[in-house]
Design a protein around this motif. Sequence first.
Motif, PDB file in Angstrom:
ATOM      1  N   UNK A 120       0.831  -1.208   0.000  1.00  0.00           N
ATOM      2  CA  UNK A 120       0.000   0.000   0.000  1.00  0.00           C
ATOM      3  C   UNK A 120       0.867   1.261   0.000  1.00  0.00           C
ATOM      4  N   UNK A 121       1.991   1.221   0.716  1.00  0.00           N
ATOM      5  CA  UNK A 121       2.913   2.363   0.713  1.00  0.00           C
ATOM      6  C   UNK A 121       3.553   2.527  -0.657  1.00  0.00           C
ATOM      7  N   UNK A 122       3.841   1.407  -1.302  1.00  0.00           N
ATOM      8  CA  UNK A 122       4.470   1.456  -2.631  1.00  0.00           C
ATOM      9  C   UNK A 122       3.507   2.033  -3.667  1.00  0.00           C
ATOM     10  N   UNK A 123       2.243   1.672  -3.571  1.00  0.00           N
ATOM     11  CA  UNK A 123       1.234   2.225  -4.479  1.00  0.00           C
ATOM     12  C   UNK A 123       1.174   3.751  -4.341  1.00  0.00           C
ATOM     13  N   UNK A 124       1.250   4.256  -3.119  1.00  0.00           N
ATOM     14  CA  UNK A 124       1.262   5.708  -2.899  1.00  0.00           C
ATOM     15  C   UNK A 124       2.488   6.345  -3.554  1.00  0.00           C
ATOM     16  N   UNK A 125       3.634   5.677  -3.432  1.00  0.00           N
ATOM     17  CA  UNK A 125       4.877   6.185  -4.028  1.00  0.00           C
ATOM     18  C   UNK A 125       4.781   6.219  -5.548  1.00  0.00           C
ATOM     19  N   UNK A 126       4.230   5.153  -6.121  1.00  0.00           N
ATOM     20  CA  UNK A 126       4.061   5.103  -7.575  1.00  0.00           C
ATOM     21  C   UNK A 126       3.164   6.234  -8.060  1.00  0.00           C
ATOM     22  N   UNK A 127       2.094   6.463  -7.341  1.00  0.00           N
ATOM     23  CA  UNK A 127       1.172   7.518  -7.759  1.00  0.00           C
ATOM     24  C   UNK A 127       1.848   8.888  -7.731  1.00  0.00           C
ATOM     25  N   UNK A 128       2.584   9.180  -6.652  1.00  0.00           N
ATOM     26  CA  UNK A 128       3.261  10.471  -6.535  1.00  0.00           C
ATOM     27  C   UNK A 128       4.268  10.676  -7.661  1.00  0.00           C
ATOM     28  N   UNK A 129       4.870   9.578  -8.116  1.00  0.00           N
ATOM     29  CA  UNK A 129       5.881   9.675  -9.168  1.00  0.00           C
ATOM     30  C   UNK A 129       5.282   9.617 -10.574  1.00  0.00           C
ATOM     31  N   UNK A 130       3.961   9.503 -10.664  1.00  0.00           N
ATOM     32  CA  UNK A 130       3.313   9.463 -11.981  1.00  0.00           C
ATOM     33  C   UNK A 130       3.498   8.148 -12.701  1.00  0.00           C
ATOM     34  N   UNK A 131       3.784   7.077 -11.956  1.00  0.00           N
ATOM     35  CA  UNK A 131       3.973   5.750 -12.550  1.00  0.00           C
ATOM     36  C   UNK A 131       2.610   5.074 -12.699  1.00  0.00           C
ATOM     37  N   UNK A 132       2.341   4.556 -13.880  1.00  0.00           N
ATOM     38  CA  UNK A 132       1.017   3.995 -14.187  1.00  0.00           C
ATOM     39  C   UNK A 132       0.977   2.468 -14.218  1.00  0.00           C
ATOM     40  N   UNK A 133       2.154   1.825 -14.192  1.00  0.00           N
ATOM     41  CA  UNK A 133       2.217   0.373 -14.320  1.00  0.00           C
ATOM     42  C   UNK A 133       3.100  -0.205 -13.220  1.00  0.00           C
ATOM     43  N   UNK A 134       2.608  -1.252 -12.554  1.00  0.00           N
ATOM     44  CA  UNK A 134       3.438  -2.007 -11.623  1.00  0.00           C
ATOM     45  C   UNK A 134       3.512  -3.430 -12.155  1.00  0.00           C
ATOM     46  N   UNK A 135       4.692  -3.790 -12.641  1.00  0.00           N
ATOM     47  CA  UNK A 135       4.870  -5.127 -13.215  1.00  0.00           C
ATOM     48  C   UNK A 135       5.407  -6.106 -12.179  1.00  0.00           C
ATOM     49  N   UNK A 136       4.853  -7.326 -12.239  1.00  0.00           N
ATOM     50  CA  UNK A 136       5.235  -8.410 -11.340  1.00  0.00           C
ATOM     51  C   UNK A 136       5.764  -9.586 -12.153  1.00  0.00           C
ATOM     52  N   UNK A 137       6.599 -10.396 -11.531  1.00  0.00           N
ATOM     53  CA  UNK A 137       6.915 -11.710 -12.065  1.00  0.00           C
ATOM     54  C   UNK A 137       5.766 -12.639 -11.659  1.00  0.00           C
ATOM     55  N   UNK A 138       5.756 -13.899 -12.123  1.00  0.00           N
ATOM     56  CA  UNK A 138       4.659 -14.796 -11.727  1.00  0.00           C
ATOM     57  C   UNK A 138       4.496 -14.839 -10.210  1.00  0.00           C
ATOM     58  N   UNK A 139       3.260 -14.797  -9.750  1.00  0.00           N
ATOM     59  CA  UNK A 139       2.972 -14.733  -8.306  1.00  0.00           C
ATOM     60  C   UNK A 139       2.600 -16.096  -7.734  1.00  0.00           C
ATOM     61  N   UNK A 140       2.921 -17.150  -8.470  1.00  0.00           N
ATOM     62  CA  UNK A 140       2.634 -18.511  -8.010  1.00  0.00           C
ATOM     63  C   UNK A 140       3.746 -19.007  -7.084  1.00  0.00           C
ATOM     64  N   UNK A 141       3.474 -20.038  -6.273  1.00  0.00           N
ATOM     65  CA  UNK A 141       4.497 -20.541  -5.342  1.00  0.00           C
ATOM     66  C   UNK A 141       5.688 -21.125  -6.100  1.00  0.00           C
ATOM     67  N   UNK A 142       6.890 -20.601  -5.863  1.00  0.00           N
ATOM     68  CA  UNK A 142       8.059 -21.064  -6.623  1.00  0.00           C
ATOM     69  C   UNK A 142       8.422 -22.502  -6.289  1.00  0.00           C
ATOM     70  N   UNK A 143       8.926 -23.220  -7.287  1.00  0.00           N
ATOM     71  CA  UNK A 143       9.325 -24.603  -7.090  1.00  0.00           C
ATOM     72  C   UNK A 143      10.829 -24.766  -7.177  1.00  0.00           C
ATOM     73  N   UNK A 144      11.255 -25.604  -8.093  1.00  0.00           N
ATOM     74  CA  UNK A 144      12.673 -25.947  -8.222  1.00  0.00           C
ATOM     75  C   UNK A 144      13.523 -24.703  -8.441  1.00  0.00           C
ATOM     76  N   UNK A 145      14.641 -24.619  -7.740  1.00  0.00           N
ATOM     77  CA  UNK A 145      15.590 -23.502  -7.807  1.00  0.00           C
ATOM     78  C   UNK A 145      14.967 -22.175  -7.365  1.00  0.00           C
ATOM     79  N   UNK A 146      13.817 -22.221  -6.680  1.00  0.00           N
ATOM     80  CA  UNK A 146      13.130 -21.017  -6.205  1.00  0.00           C
ATOM     81  C   UNK A 146      12.653 -20.124  -7.338  1.00  0.00           C
ATOM     82  N   UNK A 147      12.474 -20.687  -8.514  1.00  0.00           N
ATOM     83  CA  UNK A 147      12.072 -19.876  -9.670  1.00  0.00           C
ATOM     84  C   UNK A 147      10.557 -19.737  -9.749  1.00  0.00           C
ATOM     85  N   UNK A 148      10.067 -18.491  -9.870  1.00  0.00           N
ATOM     86  CA  UNK A 148       8.623 -18.301 -10.073  1.00  0.00           C
ATOM     87  C   UNK A 148       8.164 -18.773 -11.447  1.00  0.00           C
TER      88      UNK A 148
END
Length: 441
Positions: free
Chosen positions: A24-52
């Motif tokens: 929630x704090x990060x969303x506020x920071x993004x808004x203040x900076x005029x950032x419109x996109x927050x990109x994520x890597x896959x949000x599933x539970x990582x398996x082998x080698x800790x890879x998402x």
Amino acid sequence: MTKKGILLHLAHVNRVNEKNPFELEFIKTLRRAGVKIWQHLPVNPPGKYDSPYSALSSFAGDINLLSPNLIVDNSNEDFEKWKIKNSDWVFDWALFNVLKTMNNNIEWFNWPAKFKNRNKSALNEICEVEKAHINKLIKEQYVFDKKWTSIKNKANAKGISLFGDLPFYVALDSADVWANPELFDLDEKLKPRKIAGVPPDYFSKTGQIWENPLYKWKEHKKEGYKWWQRRIEINKKRFDLLRIDHFRAIVSGWCIEYGSENAINGYWRRGPGHELLDKITEVIPPRKLIAEDLGLITKPVRKLIKKYNLMGMKVLQFGYNSDKINEHHHTTITKNNICYIGSHDNNTAVGWYDEMVLNNKKTPFSSLLKKYNIDKSNCSKKMIEIAINTNANYVVITIQDLMNLGSDYRINIPGKNEGNWKISLDQDDIFQADWDFIMNL
């Protein structure tokens, strides 16, 4: 106008001493900076080698991703409704977890036959004995879903879109393959006949072995690609934009023998093409899809991207590696693309600068340095400015480049199994990055 985005995977955020939910704090920071996109890597539970990108489930969420300080409303009535709505995957996910624990976390295809082959009476017995544990695991997914929905609603209310990533293949050791073996190219012992990877490329002279089982496309077609549509449906709920990783495999994917030491000796196996994309776009509109069109992209792949008018990707770091200017050079990037300095597979801008100087790369890299007066101290900001001034629809900046971090903070080295996905970023350091610089661009 080019929209600005930040790539920050929540698994890389240090939660030590966190009081308010970072998200929630990060969303506020993004808004203040005029950032419109927050990109994520896959949000599933990582398996082998800790890879998402090698997740234990392509439906479940990684409960460790989200802040324990993020509180959401829930009720038993709501939970029971959610459980019924998601019964097509969540019971298998919970049972898969229980059986993994019972079998010392070994891969499912090495479990005792009654569990590996999903003997009904054996599974029913486990469900009865482990009823409370299974319900707990299901409840965790319900809470993840509620938390993620809360984050997405807060972001959207601030004019920020969440951008997700969908790996084309799924992990062999996953609830997906265990619960649906008929959809994957497995032998009579439920081990893969062939596996996915990529041939020798920019990242590796011997190619990359991904260990993912290949799909039985005839079986997917027979059921109307319902498994794929359900997967897209869940990601559509979580994200406003969705990148299909390794998009080219829809047309054809690199296929190698299971157990191979490298990916040199393989062949291209035909994919479902437009048939799958037709089914995907029944669920999510093409304007919300991004094709990861990096690597060896053939005419049929480009034709498919053009047919559905999908956005593609351009990575500046690829634009200065050879003597000739290519499609990733800042002067050639066109609309309908997302521009990156580097993605999660690349070095940071500072690390890349060091690599290029060490390898004595000349034109067009030397021309870039001279024209923009780039040195190691200003490399990150200069490359961000260059990216912003391309013709791309979106520019996505990795948080490491905004923080001006070196190669120690690289997320992943393709072709290398150990040591990836380990970076940890202090929240104070993230918030103390030069967000004013981004705002003023």
